[in-house]
Design a protein around this motif. Structure first.
Motif, PDB file in Angstrom:
ATOM      1  N   ILE A  48     -53.561 -14.682 -77.338  1.00 11.05           N
ATOM      2  CA  ILE A  48     -52.568 -15.592 -76.756  1.00 11.05           C
ATOM      3  C   ILE A  48     -52.784 -15.659 -75.250  1.00 11.05           C
ATOM      4  CG2 ILE A  48     -50.099 -15.868 -76.212  1.00 11.05           C
ATOM      5  CD1 ILE A  48     -49.458 -14.993 -79.029  1.00 11.05           C
ATOM      6  N   ILE A  49     -52.730 -16.876 -74.718  1.00 10.35           N
ATOM      7  CA  ILE A  49     -52.782 -17.091 -73.275  1.00 10.35           C
ATOM      8  C   ILE A  49     -51.349 -17.272 -72.779  1.00 10.35           C
ATOM      9  CG2 ILE A  49     -53.634 -18.559 -71.404  1.00 10.35           C
ATOM     10  CD1 ILE A  49     -55.958 -19.373 -73.188  1.00 10.35           C
ATOM     11  N   ASP A  50     -50.869 -16.307 -72.003  1.00  7.58           N
ATOM     12  CA  ASP A  50     -49.551 -16.271 -71.370  1.00  7.58           C
ATOM     13  C   ASP A  50     -48.414 -15.960 -72.359  1.00  7.58           C
ATOM     14  OD1 ASP A  50     -50.533 -16.712 -68.821  1.00  7.58           O
ATOM     15  OD2 ASP A  50     -50.291 -18.886 -68.931  1.00  7.58           O
ATOM     16  N   SER A  51     -47.514 -15.108 -71.907  1.00  2.70           N
ATOM     17  CA  SER A  51     -46.352 -14.717 -72.724  1.00  2.70           C
ATOM     18  C   SER A  51     -45.087 -15.059 -71.944  1.00  2.70           C
ATOM     19  CB  SER A  51     -46.396 -13.220 -73.044  1.00  2.70           C
ATOM     20  OG  SER A  51     -46.416 -12.442 -71.856  1.00  2.70           O
ATOM     21  N   ALA A  69     -54.929  -9.485 -78.206  1.00  2.00           N
ATOM     22  CA  ALA A  69     -54.912  -9.391 -76.749  1.00  2.00           C
ATOM     23  C   ALA A  69     -54.067 -10.504 -76.155  1.00  2.00           C
ATOM     24  CB  ALA A  69     -56.325  -9.460 -76.181  1.00  2.00           C
ATOM     25  N   LEU A  70     -53.598 -10.252 -74.924  1.00  2.00           N
ATOM     26  CA  LEU A  70     -52.925 -11.263 -74.099  1.00  2.00           C
ATOM     27  C   LEU A  70     -53.780 -11.514 -72.862  1.00  2.00           C
ATOM     28  CD1 LEU A  70     -49.113 -10.381 -73.874  1.00  2.00           C
ATOM     29  CD2 LEU A  70     -50.080 -12.555 -74.579  1.00  2.00           C
ATOM     30  N   VAL A  71     -53.956 -12.802 -72.534  1.00  4.00           N
ATOM     31  CA  VAL A  71     -54.705 -13.189 -71.339  1.00  4.00           C
ATOM     32  C   VAL A  71     -53.766 -14.006 -70.454  1.00  4.00           C
ATOM     33  CG1 VAL A  71     -56.727 -14.407 -70.452  1.00  4.00           C
ATOM     34  CG2 VAL A  71     -56.840 -13.257 -72.679  1.00  4.00           C
ATOM     35  N   PHE A  72     -53.688 -13.647 -69.176  1.00  9.21           N
ATOM     36  CA  PHE A  72     -52.757 -14.316 -68.268  1.00  9.21           C
ATOM     37  C   PHE A  72     -53.481 -15.267 -67.317  1.00  9.21           C
ATOM     38  CE2 PHE A  72     -50.437 -10.499 -69.508  1.00  9.21           C
ATOM     39  CZ  PHE A  72     -49.208 -11.050 -69.877  1.00  9.21           C
ATOM     40  N   THR A  73     -52.846 -16.423 -67.093  1.00  6.69           N
ATOM     41  CA  THR A  73     -53.371 -17.385 -66.120  1.00  6.69           C
ATOM     42  C   THR A  73     -52.936 -17.034 -64.710  1.00  6.69           C
ATOM     43  OG1 THR A  73     -51.447 -18.827 -66.432  1.00  6.69           O
ATOM     44  CG2 THR A  73     -53.391 -19.258 -67.810  1.00  6.69           C
ATOM     45  N   HIS A  74     -51.679 -16.595 -64.567  1.00  6.59           N
ATOM     46  CA  HIS A  74     -51.133 -16.196 -63.274  1.00  6.59           C
ATOM     47  C   HIS A  74     -49.803 -15.482 -63.505  1.00  6.59           C
ATOM     48  CE1 HIS A  74     -49.155 -20.023 -64.021  1.00  6.59           C
ATOM     49  NE2 HIS A  74     -48.347 -19.846 -62.993  1.00  6.59           N
ATOM     50  N   GLU A  75     -49.125 -15.128 -62.425  1.00  2.00           N
ATOM     51  CA  GLU A  75     -48.011 -14.194 -62.513  1.00  2.00           C
ATOM     52  C   GLU A  75     -46.624 -14.824 -62.554  1.00  2.00           C
ATOM     53  OE1 GLU A  75     -49.379 -14.002 -58.086  1.00  2.00           O
ATOM     54  OE2 GLU A  75     -50.101 -14.733 -60.020  1.00  2.00           O
ATOM     55  N   HIS A  76     -46.486 -16.132 -62.557  1.00  2.00           N
ATOM     56  CA  HIS A  76     -45.155 -16.727 -62.545  1.00  2.00           C
ATOM     57  C   HIS A  76     -44.374 -16.383 -63.816  1.00  2.00           C
ATOM     58  CE1 HIS A  76     -46.105 -19.955 -59.271  1.00  2.00           C
ATOM     59  NE2 HIS A  76     -45.882 -18.754 -58.768  1.00  2.00           N
ATOM     60  N   LEU A  99     -54.165  -6.256 -71.898  1.00  2.00           N
ATOM     61  CA  LEU A  99     -53.668  -7.339 -71.057  1.00  2.00           C
ATOM     62  C   LEU A  99     -54.757  -7.686 -70.045  1.00  2.00           C
ATOM     63  CD1 LEU A  99     -50.077  -6.039 -70.161  1.00  2.00           C
ATOM     64  CD2 LEU A  99     -50.801  -7.319 -72.201  1.00  2.00           C
ATOM     65  N   TYR A 100     -55.228  -8.936 -70.077  1.00  2.00           N
ATOM     66  CA  TYR A 100     -56.275  -9.389 -69.177  1.00  2.00           C
ATOM     67  C   TYR A 100     -55.679 -10.278 -68.090  1.00  2.00           C
ATOM     68  CZ  TYR A 100     -59.655  -7.876 -72.725  1.00  2.00           C
ATOM     69  OH  TYR A 100     -60.401  -7.138 -73.624  1.00  2.00           O
ATOM     70  N   GLY A 101     -56.022  -9.978 -66.842  1.00  2.00           N
ATOM     71  CA  GLY A 101     -55.546 -10.797 -65.737  1.00  2.00           C
ATOM     72  C   GLY A 101     -56.180 -10.331 -64.440  1.00  2.00           C
ATOM     73  N   GLU A 102     -56.070 -11.168 -63.412  1.00  2.00           N
ATOM     74  CA  GLU A 102     -56.551 -10.755 -62.106  1.00  2.00           C
ATOM     75  C   GLU A 102     -55.773  -9.535 -61.625  1.00  2.00           C
ATOM     76  OE1 GLU A 102     -57.880 -13.912 -59.227  1.00  2.00           O
ATOM     77  OE2 GLU A 102     -56.466 -15.094 -60.430  1.00  2.00           O
ATOM     78  N   GLU A 103     -56.393  -8.762 -60.747  1.00  2.00           N
ATOM     79  CA  GLU A 103     -55.743  -7.564 -60.221  1.00  2.00           C
ATOM     80  C   GLU A 103     -54.371  -7.890 -59.644  1.00  2.00           C
ATOM     81  OE1 GLU A 103     -55.732  -3.808 -60.325  1.00  2.00           O
ATOM     82  OE2 GLU A 103     -57.843  -4.405 -60.167  1.00  2.00           O
ATOM     83  N   ARG A 104     -54.272  -9.003 -58.932  1.00  2.00           N
ATOM     84  CA  ARG A 104     -53.003  -9.433 -58.336  1.00  2.00           C
ATOM     85  C   ARG A 104     -51.938  -9.666 -59.399  1.00  2.00           C
ATOM     86  NH1 ARG A 104     -54.263 -14.456 -57.520  1.00  2.00           N
ATOM     87  NH2 ARG A 104     -52.780 -15.313 -59.025  1.00  2.00           N
TER      88      ARG A 104
END
Length: 253
Positions: A48-51, A69-76, A99-104
């Motif tokens: 899934i992309i974004d929860s 797995a979960l993959v995130f586009t950004h932190e909003h 959980l996959y995402g940028e370090e930020r």
């Protein structure tokens, strides 16, 4: 690959609380939009992309019984707020959730969900495994993801290409170099917030112009607000290869 659009709405969803416009009053199921998210079934894996805040409702509606797995586009928040509900998968699958995402983005998750990452591991909290990503391609359970760098006003955001499928949401700028990563995709899902220009999202016209440049076989619009208009009225105005996405839409790629 089968892609299911779990949610196609903007951060407030549609209908909007307290709004009585014709879109928010519509009885057309295609005008009912939960917060934006997508489910990928590829090579036997469930990703899934974004929860967002509607995560629980979405996975129950689509009967997603396993999640790898979960993959995130950004932190909003409209992309992360449902993270707590992955614990149901922890219980049933007996494993931590990658959980996959940028370090930020992962650092923001640590702040927003501090109880998950505190030294005191309270029984029943979500169990996660953080996997930082960069602009380089990476694998999720053996599935290759190519990050597409876009801008959400000034915030750097990732879209993703998986095989012949590209998914981009929360964007109003993509460089020529990043467009080249997208070219050749058979299916593109792209955000189109409303008719009027917006500071951090593509408008309908901007999204159409970008898709006409990229020329996929098929394209679907997502992250749609009530200001775009009624589904039945907007869709006939689009080029034949572009359709409006809607919650629960399944796309074979």
């Amino acid at each position: 690959m089968k892609v299911t659009l779990l949610g196609t709405g903007t951060s407030q969803g549609v209908p909007v609380i307290g709004c009585s416009c014709e879109v928010c009053r519509s009885v057309d199921y295609r005008d009912k939009r939960l917060r934006v998210s997508a489910h990928l079934q590829v090579n036997g894996k469930s990703i899934i992309i974004d929860s967002g805040p509607d995560f629980r409702q979405q996975v129950l509606r689509e009967r997603i019984r396993t999640l790898d797995a979960l993959v995130f586009t950004h932190e909003h928040k409209d992309h992360t707020a449902g993270l707590d509900d992955i614990r149901a998968y922890n219980f049933s699958q007996h494993r931590d959730m990658p959980l996959y995402g940028e370090e930020r983005v992962l650092e923001q998750l640590k702040r927003e969900f501090a109880y998950i990452f505190s030294g005191i591991q309270y029984p029943g909290i979500p169990r996660v495994e953080l996997r930082p990503i960069t602009e380089e391609p990476f694998e999720v359970e053996g599935v290759r993801f190519i990050p597409i760098r876009v801008k959400h006003y000034k915030l750097p955001v990732f879209g993703y290409r998986v095989g012949d499928f590209t998914y981009i949401t929360d964007a109003n700028y993509i460089s020529e170099a990043e467009k080249e990563k997208v070219r050749g995709s058979k299916v593109i899902v792209l955000n189109a917030l409303r008719l009027e220009p917006h500071i951090s999202h593509f408008s309908l016209q901007e999204a159409v112009e970008l898709l006409e440049d990229l020329q996929p076989e098929r394209a679907y619009l997502t992250h749609i607000s009530h200001l775009l208009g009624l589904h039945r009225e907007v869709e006939p105005t689009l080029p034949d290869f572009i359709r409006l996405g809607y919650d629960g839409l399944q796309i074979e790629v």
